[in-house]
Design an enzyme around this catalytic site. Structure first.
Site, PDB file in Angstrom:
ATOM      1  N   ARG A 101      -8.385 -10.384  35.829  1.00  0.00           N
ATOM      2  CA  ARG A 101      -9.238  -9.220  35.487  1.00  0.00           C
ATOM      3  C   ARG A 101      -9.177  -8.282  36.681  1.00  0.00           C
ATOM      4  NH1 ARG A 101     -15.046  -8.474  32.652  1.00  0.00           N
ATOM      5  NH2 ARG A 101     -13.680  -8.916  30.899  1.00  0.00           N
ATOM      6  N   HIS A 128      -7.385  -4.465  27.108  1.00  0.00           N
ATOM      7  CA  HIS A 128      -8.201  -5.674  27.007  1.00  0.00           C
ATOM      8  C   HIS A 128      -7.708  -6.425  25.761  1.00  0.00           C
ATOM      9  CE1 HIS A 128     -11.319  -8.370  27.826  1.00  0.00           C
ATOM     10  NE2 HIS A 128     -12.378  -7.655  27.546  1.00  0.00           N
ATOM     11  N   GLN A 131      -9.736  -9.184  23.893  1.00  0.00           N
ATOM     12  CA  GLN A 131     -10.866  -8.618  23.170  1.00  0.00           C
ATOM     13  C   GLN A 131     -10.415  -8.100  21.793  1.00  0.00           C
ATOM     14  OE1 GLN A 131     -14.292  -8.255  24.301  1.00  0.00           O
ATOM     15  NE2 GLN A 131     -14.432  -7.981  22.101  1.00  0.00           N
ATOM     16  N   ASP A 223     -18.222   0.993  22.634  1.00  0.00           N
ATOM     17  CA  ASP A 223     -18.183   0.330  23.941  1.00  0.00           C
ATOM     18  C   ASP A 223     -19.016   1.194  24.904  1.00  0.00           C
ATOM     19  OD1 ASP A 223     -17.496  -1.186  26.178  1.00  0.00           O
ATOM     20  OD2 ASP A 223     -15.425  -0.469  26.297  1.00  0.00           O
ATOM     21  N   CYS A 263     -17.815  -4.712  22.053  1.00  0.00           N
ATOM     22  CA  CYS A 263     -17.196  -5.785  22.848  1.00  0.00           C
ATOM     23  C   CYS A 263     -18.195  -6.459  23.763  1.00  0.00           C
ATOM     24  CB  CYS A 263     -16.025  -5.228  23.644  1.00  0.00           C
ATOM     25  SG  CYS A 263     -16.495  -3.870  24.730  1.00  0.00           S
ATOM     26  N   ARG A 291     -14.082 -14.742  20.918  1.00  0.00           N
ATOM     27  CA  ARG A 291     -13.251 -14.645  22.124  1.00  0.00           C
ATOM     28  C   ARG A 291     -12.736 -16.046  22.489  1.00  0.00           C
ATOM     29  NH1 ARG A 291     -13.941 -10.584  25.891  1.00  0.00           N
ATOM     30  NH2 ARG A 291     -12.240 -11.665  26.954  1.00  0.00           N
TER      31      ARG A 291
HETATM   32  N1   CP Z   1     -16.258  -8.223  26.445  1.00  0.00           N
HETATM   33  C1   CP Z   1     -16.039  -8.711  27.686  1.00  0.00           C
HETATM   34  O1   CP Z   1     -14.900  -8.781  28.178  1.00  0.00           O
HETATM   35  O2   CP Z   1     -17.149  -9.160  28.303  1.00  0.00           O
HETATM   36  P1   CP Z   1     -17.251  -9.534  29.851  1.00  0.00           P
HETATM   37  O3   CP Z   1     -17.014  -8.298  30.638  1.00  0.00           O
HETATM   38  O4   CP Z   1     -18.646 -10.084  30.001  1.00  0.00           O
HETATM   39  O5   CP Z   1     -16.219 -10.580  30.165  1.00  0.00           O
HETATM   40  N1  NVA Z   2     -14.667  -0.753  28.801  1.00  0.00           N
HETATM   41  C1  NVA Z   2     -15.460  -1.795  29.409  1.00  0.00           C
HETATM   42  C2  NVA Z   2     -15.239  -3.088  28.679  1.00  0.00           C
HETATM   43  C3  NVA Z   2     -16.053  -4.240  29.178  1.00  0.00           C
HETATM   44  C4  NVA Z   2     -15.731  -5.502  28.453  1.00  0.00           C
HETATM   45  C5  NVA Z   2     -15.096  -1.914  30.875  1.00  0.00           C
HETATM   46  O1  NVA Z   2     -13.907  -1.847  31.211  1.00  0.00           O
HETATM   47  O2  NVA Z   2     -16.001  -2.079  31.687  1.00  0.00           O
END
Ligand code: CP
Ligand code: NVA
Length: 305
Positions: A101, A128, A131, A223, A263, A291
């Site tokens: 990440r 992502h 997701q 989102d 999400c 997920r």
């Molecule tokens: N939707 C998602 O990726 O959640 P987190 O940021 O909590 O992992």
């Molecule tokens: N668009 C958001 C998604 C979080 C799961 C971010 O990148 O923070």
């Protein structure tokens, strides 16, 4: 399937369907797969916070008989203490897979380019994919197929939106995206998706009018207005995005029984109201649960030798 999952573009339609079939079996019968990844280890390198991604990968790996461990931002200090490629080279000698990440998507590409084990994108600024796969799996569970479905995405043209766009273009689901001026999807990304959409029959509509996007939609998705790393922009964005909230008024012209998706994490009262998020139409926690099932399928596909 390719070695890595960095973007939905890495997957063929057959890969996506295989992941969904396996995820369905995994969801039904957890015990049957209790030893599938016995002896395998998964490293989670996270430069940003997480609830769902971290926990679903860690628990999923445990449920498959494997082992995972979390490397917090300050631990590896990616690219500062050591180059990303050297981290990848080293970890490849210890583990069977890496979830990353990160901020710049290039970090995912760099890591995957030298890692000899699969690299899975657990969110980058560009995409992502885990997701979007869980999202489409959730839609299929509820509405049976994707081909005749229209999903309206309302909000920021961000990483989650990019992945939904590619996933729709690959699977033939129709997609309407409404973003405020200046926050649209990247035109190059849309161009690539339109090429894929030609083959699948997906209709992609891009607009700045949330009401037009949502009209007749079977699924409405949103989102956060400011993603991780954009926190300092939130006050400015609250003004710009104010008409892009998923609320009861916006949903009036959606299809009857419209599914509401997010999400998560949600900023209640900003991009979505409590009323909508807590309504019977909301499947946001099913998405979160899925997920794990979908990622377990991905782990089996990529890590099982
Ligand atoms: N939707 C998602 O990726 O959640 P987190 O940021 O909590 O992992
Ligand atoms: N668009 C958001 C998604 C979080 C799961 C971010 O990148 O923070």
């Amino acid at each position: 399937m390719k070695k890595d999952l960095l973007s939905i573009q890495d997957l063929s339609l057959a890969d996506i369907n295989d992941i969904f079939k396996l995820a369905q079996r995994l969801k039904k019968d957890k015990k049957k797969f209790a030893k599938t990844l016995a002896g395998k280890s998964l490293a989670l390198i996270f430069q940003k916070p997480s609830n769902r991604t971290r926990v679903s990968f860690e628990v999923g790996m445990y449920q498959l008989g494997g082992h995972s461990f979390y490397l917090a931002p300050q631990e590896i200090n990616l690219g500062v203490r050591e180059s990303i490629k050297d981290v990848a080279r080293t970890l490849s000698r210890y583990v069977d897979g890496i979830v990353l990440r990160t901020f710049e998507h290039k970090n995912c590409l760099d890591m995957a380019s030298v890692a000899t084990v699969p690299v899975i994108n657990g969110l980058s600024d560009f995409s992502h994919p885990c997701q979007a796969l869980a999202d489409l799996f959730t839609i299929k569970e509820n509405l049976k197929n994707l081909k005749s479905i229209t999903l309206a995405y309302v909000g920021d043209g961000n990483n989650v939106c990019n992945s939904l766009l590619f996933a729709a273009a690959k699977t033939g689901m129709h997609l309407s995206v409404a973003t405020p001026k200046g926050y649209a999807l990247d035109t190059e990304v849309v161009k690539q998706a339109l090429v894929m959409a030609k083959d699948s029959g997906s209709h992609i509509k891009i607009t700045e009018d949330p009401f037009s996007a949502v009209c007749g939609a079977h699924v409405v998705y949103t989102d956060v207005w400011a993603s991780m790393g954009q926190e300092e922009e939130i006050n400015k964005r609250k003004i710009i995005f104010k008409d892009f909230q998923i609320n009861a008024k916006l949903l009036i012209n959606a299809a009857p029984g419209v599914l509401v998706m997010h999400c998560l994490p949600a900023h209640r009262g900003e991009e979505i109201t409590d009323e909508v998020m807590d309504s019977k139409n909301s499947v946001v926690f099913d998405q979160a649960e899925n997920r794990m099932h979908v990622q377990k399928a991905i782990l089996i596909k990529l890590l099982k030798s």
